[in-house]
Scaffold this motif. Structure first.
Motif, PDB file in Angstrom:
ATOM      1  N   MET A 190      -0.817  -9.032  13.621  1.00  0.00           N
ATOM      2  CA  MET A 190      -0.906  -9.203  15.076  1.00  0.00           C
ATOM      3  C   MET A 190      -0.849 -10.691  15.419  1.00  0.00           C
ATOM      4  SD  MET A 190      -4.024  -8.430  17.565  1.00  0.00           S
ATOM      5  CE  MET A 190      -4.112  -6.702  17.892  1.00  0.00           C
ATOM      6  N   LYS A 191      -0.105 -10.977  16.436  1.00  0.00           N
ATOM      7  CA  LYS A 191       0.017 -12.393  16.789  1.00  0.00           C
ATOM      8  C   LYS A 191      -1.193 -12.846  17.604  1.00  0.00           C
ATOM      9  CE  LYS A 191       4.795 -13.313  16.466  1.00  0.00           C
ATOM     10  NZ  LYS A 191       5.864 -14.084  17.019  1.00  0.00           N
ATOM     11  N   ILE A 192      -1.453 -14.145  17.475  1.00  0.00           N
ATOM     12  CA  ILE A 192      -2.570 -14.728  18.206  1.00  0.00           C
ATOM     13  C   ILE A 192      -2.380 -14.524  19.707  1.00  0.00           C
ATOM     14  CG2 ILE A 192      -3.636 -16.937  18.784  1.00  0.00           C
ATOM     15  CD1 ILE A 192      -3.221 -17.700  15.891  1.00  0.00           C
ATOM     16  N   LYS A 193      -1.109 -14.632  20.120  1.00  0.00           N
ATOM     17  CA  LYS A 193      -0.809 -14.499  21.539  1.00  0.00           C
ATOM     18  C   LYS A 193      -1.286 -13.152  22.093  1.00  0.00           C
ATOM     19  CE  LYS A 193       2.810 -15.707  24.690  1.00  0.00           C
ATOM     20  NZ  LYS A 193       4.127 -16.258  24.823  1.00  0.00           N
ATOM     21  N   ASN A 245       8.885 -22.187  18.272  1.00  0.00           N
ATOM     22  CA  ASN A 245       8.179 -20.957  18.600  1.00  0.00           C
ATOM     23  C   ASN A 245       8.663 -20.344  19.906  1.00  0.00           C
ATOM     24  OD1 ASN A 245       7.117 -22.626  20.533  1.00  0.00           O
ATOM     25  ND2 ASN A 245       5.162 -22.886  19.505  1.00  0.00           N
ATOM     26  N   MET A 284       0.757 -23.503  16.042  1.00  0.00           N
ATOM     27  CA  MET A 284      -0.339 -22.582  15.750  1.00  0.00           C
ATOM     28  C   MET A 284      -0.436 -21.449  16.767  1.00  0.00           C
ATOM     29  SD  MET A 284      -2.374 -21.823  13.541  1.00  0.00           S
ATOM     30  CE  MET A 284      -3.025 -22.940  12.347  1.00  0.00           C
ATOM     31  N   GLU A 322       1.688 -19.586  18.236  1.00  0.00           N
ATOM     32  CA  GLU A 322       2.619 -18.462  18.211  1.00  0.00           C
ATOM     33  C   GLU A 322       2.771 -17.856  16.827  1.00  0.00           C
ATOM     34  OE1 GLU A 322       4.620 -17.217  20.653  1.00  0.00           O
ATOM     35  OE2 GLU A 322       3.790 -18.478  22.223  1.00  0.00           O
ATOM     36  N   VAL A 323       2.068 -18.426  15.838  1.00  0.00           N
ATOM     37  CA  VAL A 323       2.343 -18.009  14.467  1.00  0.00           C
ATOM     38  C   VAL A 323       1.657 -16.661  14.185  1.00  0.00           C
ATOM     39  CG1 VAL A 323       0.375 -19.155  13.404  1.00  0.00           C
ATOM     40  CG2 VAL A 323       2.497 -18.938  12.149  1.00  0.00           C
ATOM     41  N   ALA A 324       2.321 -15.823  13.389  1.00  0.00           N
ATOM     42  CA  ALA A 324       1.723 -14.533  13.029  1.00  0.00           C
ATOM     43  C   ALA A 324       0.587 -14.776  12.048  1.00  0.00           C
ATOM     44  CB  ALA A 324       2.773 -13.631  12.419  1.00  0.00           C
ATOM     45  N   SER A 325      -0.604 -14.292  12.385  1.00  0.00           N
ATOM     46  CA  SER A 325      -1.784 -14.532  11.557  1.00  0.00           C
ATOM     47  C   SER A 325      -1.574 -13.942  10.163  1.00  0.00           C
ATOM     48  CB  SER A 325      -2.986 -13.893  12.236  1.00  0.00           C
ATOM     49  OG  SER A 325      -4.115 -14.047  11.435  1.00  0.00           O
ATOM     50  N   TYR A 341       1.516 -19.519   8.797  1.00  0.00           N
ATOM     51  CA  TYR A 341       0.121 -19.675   9.229  1.00  0.00           C
ATOM     52  C   TYR A 341      -0.683 -20.442   8.177  1.00  0.00           C
ATOM     53  CZ  TYR A 341      -4.647 -17.919  10.252  1.00  0.00           C
ATOM     54  OH  TYR A 341      -5.982 -17.792  10.503  1.00  0.00           O
TER      55      TYR A 341
END
Lengths: 295, 299
Positions: free
Chosen positions: A1-4, A167, B252, B254-257, B262
């Protein structure tokens, strides 16, 4: 899951609580059409801000409807649609034949809606005599093969390449459509000395002040202080300036449709929502966010 | 009764102060643990040869951090060259030379400069500094390491000035009087007695200034152009660079955790942490040794 996604959920949380409160009040309004509904909307990161803006505005108008918007990418959205976990999937590309087949196996027939268009303008300083470029020329400039404006009919000046950060959805779209000319086997990337600026404003400011610069950005972000170039698909095609008209007639080459998909022909709250999205009022939000409205 | 209550409150206050002291150690350790646990997996996911390569383009799997590392070093060195002479000289002027009224104006002004948000300086950088650099030096673009260095210099100067000035003020009056009485001129007194006596404080000031420059993010991101080019030679100062801090800040969000990208960003965080550790340790050891030597000389 993305942070966004997490951020979006956090942002939506107060809205959800507000809606829950509003819901209790609606029965007294007494109209039978106002039935509480929950719409799950997921997909493309390019569209996520637009979808959020729509959802926020729509929930202001219809407090009985709750809309949850998450990003994650076009593929993620369509996969969720196939699994039946969302009502509407957002995609910045068309659904692929494989995905339609996969959906069919689960008894889902995706229905497509073009909800907005996304066009990217190529911009230079107003003092730059260059008026137009072909896609292969722009590609060669960004790959670092063309380094001086005189090679494309301009003055003897070095070319300073400006781009959005990696990004940004615009960056990826430009990479695929322009730098790689739409070829999926082409693995070329931006020249390392391409300036990656964190904001649209940064790109506009540098292009406005610097006669060496070339940049690109979503059509809605481009101000009259910079010069937008005419773009031709190849040597034989005519040069076209981007505008709502040329984007909608498919003449301008750096543009794409943005889609929403539903798993079945829409009905009830989802249908009213999609109808509203295609209405002039919702399409005005499209323009405010830098995309091209479809009408 | 009153005396035992006094003891109790004394005890509690002591413990509270102790707790505050230890908490900072605890926080640093927790941050370090978090950085290591998130950053070290990068070594397993990305081969070292890729990490040490010269191309940074994370969305296509190019994870070379060398251009970012050198970018940070170039910008910080540039900032040091700008900030140290100006900062130390300003401190000497305020503390030793300036008449009383000038001191009263300069000191608060420097403190206002220290409180200026760096994003504001970043705006000045984009709108004024970078076009000026481009025109005067006829560069292809003003968004260069030089612009970043000048801005960072401006950000580091107030730190250096206020700490260096404080340490110059703590040099006993008798040192200066003795030097003047021996027939030294004012300049000889400053250069031969006052500055050496305050040396450890001035070095701390410089190191804190460098640390401030190394860690600064937003202003650098706005004016250096963020192009991950390998700096080569002196002209690197006149080309765009991408620093480690700017990379973390812009990617940071927009990066996939849990992805390789990441973990590499956290790995860059570890590198940055080591850099500031080196700067701080150098500051404290150098400062400590100088004091010892100086105490011996003066006793």
């Amino acid at each position: 899951m993305k942070i966004k996604t997490i951020v979006l959920i956090l942002l939506l949380f107060p809205a959800l609580i507000g809606c829950a409160a509003g819901q209790a009040a609606t029965p007294s309004a007494g109209t039978p059409a106002l039935e509480a509904a929950y719409i799950e909307n997921k997909g493309s990161d390019t569209i996520v801000n637009l979808a959020l803006a729509w959802a926020e505005r729509y929930q202001e108008l219809h407090s009985e409807i709750r809309i949850s918007v998450t990003g994650g990418g076009s593929g993620t959205g369509i996969a969720a649609l196939i699994n039946g976990t969302v009502d509407i999937a957002n995609a910045s590309r068309q659904i692929s034949p494989e995905e339609i087949k996969e959906a069919g196996a689960k008894g889902i027939k995706p229905v497509e809606f073009v909800i907005a268009r996304d066009a990217i303008g190529v911009i230079v300083n107003p003092k730059n005599p260059v008026k137009q470029l072909t896609l292969p020329q722009i590609s060669a400039i960004y790959k670092g093969e063309i380094t001086n404006w005189k090679e494309v009919g301009g003055e003897d000046r070095p070319i300073v390449r400006l781009s959005r950060e990696t990004n940004s959805g615009t960056h990826v779209y430009f990479l695929e459509t322009v730098v790689r000319l739409g070829s999926s086997t082409d693995k070329s990337i931006f020249s390392p000395d391409t300036l990656l600026l964190p904001s649209s404003e940064g790109i506009i400011a540098e292009v406005r002040d610097n006669p060496n610069a070339i940049g690109y950005d979503g059509l809605g972000y481009i101000t009259p202080e910079v010069k937008t170039l005419g773009v031709a698909k190849d040597d034989r095609s005519p040069f076209v300036l981007p505008s709502v008209a040329t984007v909608n007639s498919n003449q301008y080459p750096i543009a794409r449709d943005l889609y929403m998909y539903t798993g079945k022909p829409p009905e009830g709250a989802v249908k009213t929502y999609l109808d509203w999205i295609l209405s002039p009022e919702a399409q005005k939000i499209v323009q405010e966010l830098g995309f091209v409205p479809i009408k | 009764m009153p005396s035992s209550r006094l003891n109790w409150s004394e005890f509690i206050i002591n413990r509270l102060i102790q707790l505050a002291g230890f908490s900072s150690i605890l926080f640093v350790l927790l941050i370090l643990y978090f950085l290591l646990s998130e950053g070290l997996p990068a070594l397993g996911m990305v081969p070292l040869s890729t990490l040490l390569s010269t191309r940074w383009y994370p969305i296509e799997g190019y994870f070379g951090i060398l251009p970012l590392l050198l970018g940070s070093i170039v910008v910080t060195l540039g900032a040091t060259l700008v900030a140290v002479p100006l900062g130390v000289c300003t401190a000497v002027y305020i503390s030793e030379v300036a008449p009383q009224w000038a001191k009263e104006v300069l000191k608060p002004l420097v403190e206002i400069l220290a409180g200026l948000p760096s994003v504001v300086l970043g705006f000045l950088g984009i709108l004024i500094l970078s076009p000026m650099l481009r025109n005067f030096l006829s560069l292809p673009t003003g968004l260069t390491a030089l612009a970043g260095s000048l801005l960072l210099g401006a950000i580091a100067i107030p730190t250096i000035v206020s700490i260096a000035e404080d340490s110059l003020n703590t040099v006993p009056r008798s040192y200066r009087e003795a030097s003047l009485a021996l027939g030294a001129t004012r300049w000889q007194t400053i250069w031969g007695v006052t500055v050496p006596a305050a040396r450890s404080g001035i070095l701390t000031a410089i190191m804190l200034g460098i640390g401030r420059a190394l860690g600064e993010t937003i202003a650098v991101m706005m004016v250096t152009g963020n192009a991950p080019v390998m700096p080569a030679g002196l002209n690197a100062l006149f080309l765009p660079v991408r620093t480690m801090t700017a990379t973390i800040a812009s990617e940071m969000g927009e990066v996939a955790s849990g992805s390789a990208h990441y973990h590499v960003l956290f790995f860059i965080g570890i590198v940055l942490f080591i850099f500031s550790l080196i700067v701080n340790v150098t500051a404290s050891t150098v400062g400590y040794r100088r004091t010892r030597r100086q105490e011996r000389l003066l006793s």
